[in-house]
Write a protein that holds these residues in place. Structure first.
Motif, mmCIF file in Angstrom:
data_model
loop_
_atom_site.group_PDB
_atom_site.id
_atom_site.type_symbol
_atom_site.label_atom_id
_atom_site.label_comp_id
_atom_site.label_asym_id
_atom_site.label_seq_id
_atom_site.Cartn_x
_atom_site.Cartn_y
_atom_site.Cartn_z
ATOM 1 N N ARG A 52 0.572 -1.237 0.145
ATOM 2 C CA ARG A 52 0.090 0.137 0.056
ATOM 3 C C ARG A 52 0.789 1.224 0.044
ATOM 4 O O ARG A 52 2.060 1.320 0.646
ATOM 5 N N LEU A 53 0.446 2.479 -0.606
ATOM 6 C CA LEU A 53 0.990 3.586 -0.727
ATOM 7 C C LEU A 53 0.026 4.822 -0.401
ATOM 8 O O LEU A 53 -1.244 4.503 -0.879
ATOM 9 N N ASP A 54 0.160 5.716 0.533
ATOM 10 C CA ASP A 54 -0.817 6.777 0.708
ATOM 11 C C ASP A 54 -0.778 7.627 -0.562
ATOM 12 O O ASP A 54 0.263 7.783 -1.117
ATOM 13 N N ILE A 55 -1.814 8.483 -0.710
ATOM 14 C CA ILE A 55 -2.035 9.167 -1.861
ATOM 15 C C ILE A 55 -0.806 10.354 -1.956
ATOM 16 O O ILE A 55 -0.397 10.717 -2.995
ATOM 17 N N CYS A 56 -0.419 10.809 -0.718
ATOM 18 C CA CYS A 56 0.669 11.896 -0.765
ATOM 19 C C CYS A 56 1.924 11.221 -1.325
ATOM 20 O O CYS A 56 2.822 11.887 -1.758
ATOM 21 N N ALA A 57 2.113 10.103 -0.808
ATOM 22 C CA ALA A 57 3.336 9.412 -1.298
ATOM 23 C C ALA A 57 3.380 8.983 -2.724
ATOM 24 O O ALA A 57 4.467 9.310 -3.387
ATOM 25 N N VAL A 58 2.259 8.858 -3.226
ATOM 26 C CA VAL A 58 2.187 8.522 -4.830
ATOM 27 C C VAL A 58 2.164 9.954 -5.435
ATOM 28 O O VAL A 58 3.101 10.051 -6.659
ATOM 29 N N ALA A 59 1.889 10.990 -4.899
ATOM 30 C CA ALA A 59 1.760 12.268 -5.499
ATOM 31 C C ALA A 59 3.240 12.851 -5.445
ATOM 32 O O ALA A 59 3.956 13.467 -6.390
ATOM 33 N N LYS A 60 4.087 12.326 -4.396
ATOM 34 C CA LYS A 60 5.450 12.785 -4.112
ATOM 35 C C LYS A 60 6.388 12.057 -5.323
ATOM 36 O O LYS A 60 7.250 12.600 -6.027
#
Length: 775
Positions: free
Chosen positions: A585-593
């Motif tokens: 899993r990855l949170d959305i802010c990590a994906v955005a970064k």
């Protein structure tokens, strides 16, 4: 905490504002800032024979004194009404040239005549008093009916009879309506007046301008409802500047109600003055100035006729309106009394409708949008007429509505005025409202009031308004490390938009609302947009919703790449991209970064998760509802007490029920104010505004108001994916006819009075109770 759609979330913006940390235009101080004062016309209609400002220019601290000739010579254009309108004879409406400062003639009390800029406001005021203006008084006219009468003074030589436009909805409708009246078993007519109102937002108007000679750019700080909506015509038409040479910033706004959506002379004057003296210029209106310079609202004289068959079904409706435009066409002055009248069809299946509107110029403050902007006027004339028809035919007010409502089975339904109603259960809403108001037991409450020497009446009104359409709105969602910025073109001015926008994105992206910032009010940073017409959530909110969906779609593809799985295996929930049954899993802010790092992107994917979406509304929305009011009237004084107020509304999907109810309460209060208290009264001879302060203009107070019983029966709109319909103006649309219908019910039961105009003041009611009122 995460708050999604449908939750009663308290307003994020409130704490900052109520603890004094808000930043309004009047809170701003710029280096070397000067103060401006506007000298205004003391007469409603006069020729300017001479202006002598020599003494004023010599006074200490005075930096600039300008007249209409000065700003005209400098190239300032007129304050525009850019909307076209075709008269029923095929010609175009007249123009009413409106200079920033009066040129040769003044046409209403309060019109700007001269500008003074000084080091202090006191110095500017003193200098303004030293300006000698010689006026030659001309006859004035303030009433629309008087203005088109024989021998009435003309405001403009090129406008015969003071008729700025003479508009019909459609000549074909006139023929169909005439045919409907020819076969009618009964025709009911009613003359109504929609009284003129002063907006009186909590924060008066203001403007601060500064100029940077190096770039040639000006910055204007001012309260608006959409900075581009003011900046563009102000720059291009009035100041004759390229748009990129004027930046407009709107800080916090203390109420707008339509009045702050448009260009005013003072906007142009402070920008021009700051460029001329090379220093910031600040103008802040006081309340007295607002009464004679802010765009005012309503002011219609209407004759309405309803054709019915023997069973009380509506065959045709004929409407003739005299719309008092004031001395000049405001930016939307020709739109509101014409294009909003298509709502006279209401919630009913009416076979044919013909509307004629004459726009009349008078020696009064210009009229423009005020909460509802044409919809309250339409609902008032229709619902008063429907009640009058029920009374003349001996039909209960609910029964005549029941047989004429558009049924759900007919949706989508095209009205006689070509509105496409997409959804609604109008009879059900009326029944729910009647149950909540305890309509069947009203007779017992009337008898109790009579035993106490009081008159009691009950009245209902149904309504609809047109929202959610118009021009596009653009919204951007931008990721900033652990925060998200929402960038929008419209403006929050007390309606809770910041909170509602946060809720939509929090719901869709699964992020904490406290980590979301909303950016508004800067033409350099935000897109074009406008808060008004109860359209923000239906259009801009939908733009955010669809931008969120695009982010989730792209985020799934990127998360799949980062997690080295198939995109079909990735699920997004609660702000996290993951693979069910695994710890991937990855949170959305990590994906955005990761999206900002080209090395982490799959081949062919554009960098960044930031998304911009422009929503072009494909159709309008039609919120609707039923208001029921019970009043008690003191026979000895005419004083009215609203004993009960019940409303059931259909707003489609609800984003925030707490804020929704607050909007309805506020609208109802303004509607009650119009029905019972407020009236911008002008002296018919001199043109002076007699109700020019809170000593004479009665605003609604807490003691005038009941508790409200509010509920919803929502049928989602089909015109936007959120299903919302709009709620900001609904209370102000339904309240006036419901209150007056209740008052007329009480009076008619007492002595047969058929109609009373707004505001239903104690003096008017006492006359009606004692047989001195003819209606």
């Amino acid at each position: 905490m995460k708050f999604g759609i449908g939750q009663p979330m308290r307003r994020h913006e409130d704490l900052r504002l109520i603890t004094g940390r808000g930043r309004y235009t009047d809170d701003m101080t710029l280096p070397q800032m000067t103060r401006a004062f506007v000298l205004r016309a003391p007469m409603a209609h006069a020729t300017i024979k001479r202006i002598d400002a020599a003494a004023a220019r010599r006074m200490p601290g005075v930096l600039l004194v300008a007249s209409g000739e000065d700003v005209h010579a400098a190239g300032l254009g007129d304050i525009p009404c850019t909307l076209p309108l075709t008269n029923r004879d095929g010609t175009q409406r007249h123009d009413t040239p409106r200079p920033a400062l009066a040129l040769g003639k003044v046409r209403h009390v309060g019109q700007p005549v001269a500008l003074v800029v000084a080091e202090t406001l006191a110095a500017a005021r003193d200098a303004a008093e030293a300006i000698e203006v010689e006026y030659e008084a001309l006859p004035a006219v303030t009433d629309a009916k008087d203005a088109i009468g024989p021998g009435a003074p003309l405001l403009f030589d090129h406008i015969p009879g003071n008729i700025v436009f003479d508009w019909d909805n459609d000549m074909g409708d006139a023929k169909a309506t005439a045919a409907a009246f020819a076969k009618a078993a009964r025709v009911v007519s009613l003359d109504v007046v929609n009284n003129r109102l002063v907006v009186n937002s909590m924060e008066p108007r203001n403007a601060i301008a500064e100029y940077d000679p190096a770039s040639g750019r000006s910055i204007l700080y001012t309260a608006t409802q959409g900075p581009h909506f003011v900046r563009d015509p102000l720059a291009e038409i009035v100041l004759k500047l390229p748009k990129d040479k004027l930046r407009l910033i709107t800080p916090n706004v203390g109420g707008g109600f339509g009045m702050k959506a448009f260009v005013y002379p003072e906007h142009a004057l402070v920008v021009w003055a700051s460029r001329k003296i090379g220093r910031p210029v600040r103008w802040q209106e006081d309340r007295s100035e607002g009464f004679v310079s802010d765009n005012q609202g309503r002011d219609h004289i209407t004759r309405a006729e309803l054709a019915l068959d023997a069973e009380g079904r509506f065959l045709g409706l004929r409407v003739s309106i005299l719309a008092n435009l004031g001395a000049y066409l405001s930016p939307f002055g020709c739109f509101i009394p014409t294009r909003s009248t298509d709502l006279v069809s209401g919630l009913y299946a009416i076979g044919a409708i013909h509307i004629n509107v004459k726009g009349i110029c008078t020696n009064t403050v210009p009229v423009c949008a005020y909460r509802g902007a044409g919809r309250p006027e339409a609902a008032y004339l229709l619902e008063r007429l429907v009640d009058a028809a029920a009374r003349e035919l001996g039909i209960p007010p609910d029964a005549i509505r029941r047989v004429n409502f558009v049924p759900p089975s007919a949706m989508p339904y095209t009205s006689a005025t070509k509105l496409l109603l997409d959804s609604g259960e109008f009879e059900k809403i009326m029944d729910l409202c009647m149950d909540a108001a305890e309509w069947p037991s009203f007779a017992k409450r009337r008898k109790q009031s009579e035993r106490n020497g009081k008159l009691r009446g009950i009245g209902m009104a149904t309504y609809t308004e047109r929202c959610g359409g118009g021009f596009p709105e653009t919204a951007s969602i931008e990721f900033k490390d652990d925060r998200i910025e929402l960038v929008l073109g419209n403006v929050e001015y007390g309606s809770g938009l910041v909170t509602s926008y946060k809720q939509i994105v929090s719901d869709q992206l699964g992020v904490d609302a406290d980590s979301i910032d909303v950016i508004m009010g800067d033409t350099d940073r935000t897109p074009a947009g406008l808060t008004g017409g109860s359209r923000a959530l239906a259009v801009a909110g939908t733009a955010l919703y669809q931008a969120s969906h695009a982010i989730v779609g792209k985020g799934k593809d990127l998360a799949a790449h980062l997690l080295e799985v198939s995109a079909q295996d990735v699920v997004f929930a609660d702000g996290t991209f993951g693979v069910p049954g695994t710890d991937l899993r990855l949170d959305i802010c990590a994906v955005a970064k990761a999206a900002r790092d080209p090395a982490k992107l799959p081949s062919g994917m554009a960098p960044g998760l930031d998304t911009t979406h422009t929503r072009v509304p494909p159709a309008q929305t039609f919120p609707n509802g039923c208001h029921i009011v019970e009043v008690e009237i003191d026979r000895n004084t005419g004083a009215v007490a609203i004993e009960r107020y019940t409303v059931v509304d259909d707003f489609g999907r609800t984003i925030n029920p707490l804020l929704l109810e607050g909007q309805v309460h506020g609208g109802i209060v303004q509607g009650i104010g119009q029905a019972l208290l407020e009236h911008a009264v002008y002296d018919r001879d001199s043109g002076q505004l007699l109700a020019g302060s809170f000593m004479d203009y009665a605003m609604p107070r807490a003691g005038d108001l009941p508790s409200f019983s509010f509920s919803t029966h929502n049928v989602p709109s089909t015109s936007n994916p959120l299903g919302v319909k709009g709620a900001g103006e609904a209370g102000a649309v339904g309240a006036p006819p419901a209150v007056i219908n209740a008052i007329v019910d009480a009076l008619h039961h007492h002595n047969g009075v058929r109609h009373i105009d707004m505001p239903a003041t104690p003096a008017r009611l006492w006359e009606a109770i004692n047989g001195r009122h003819v209606a």
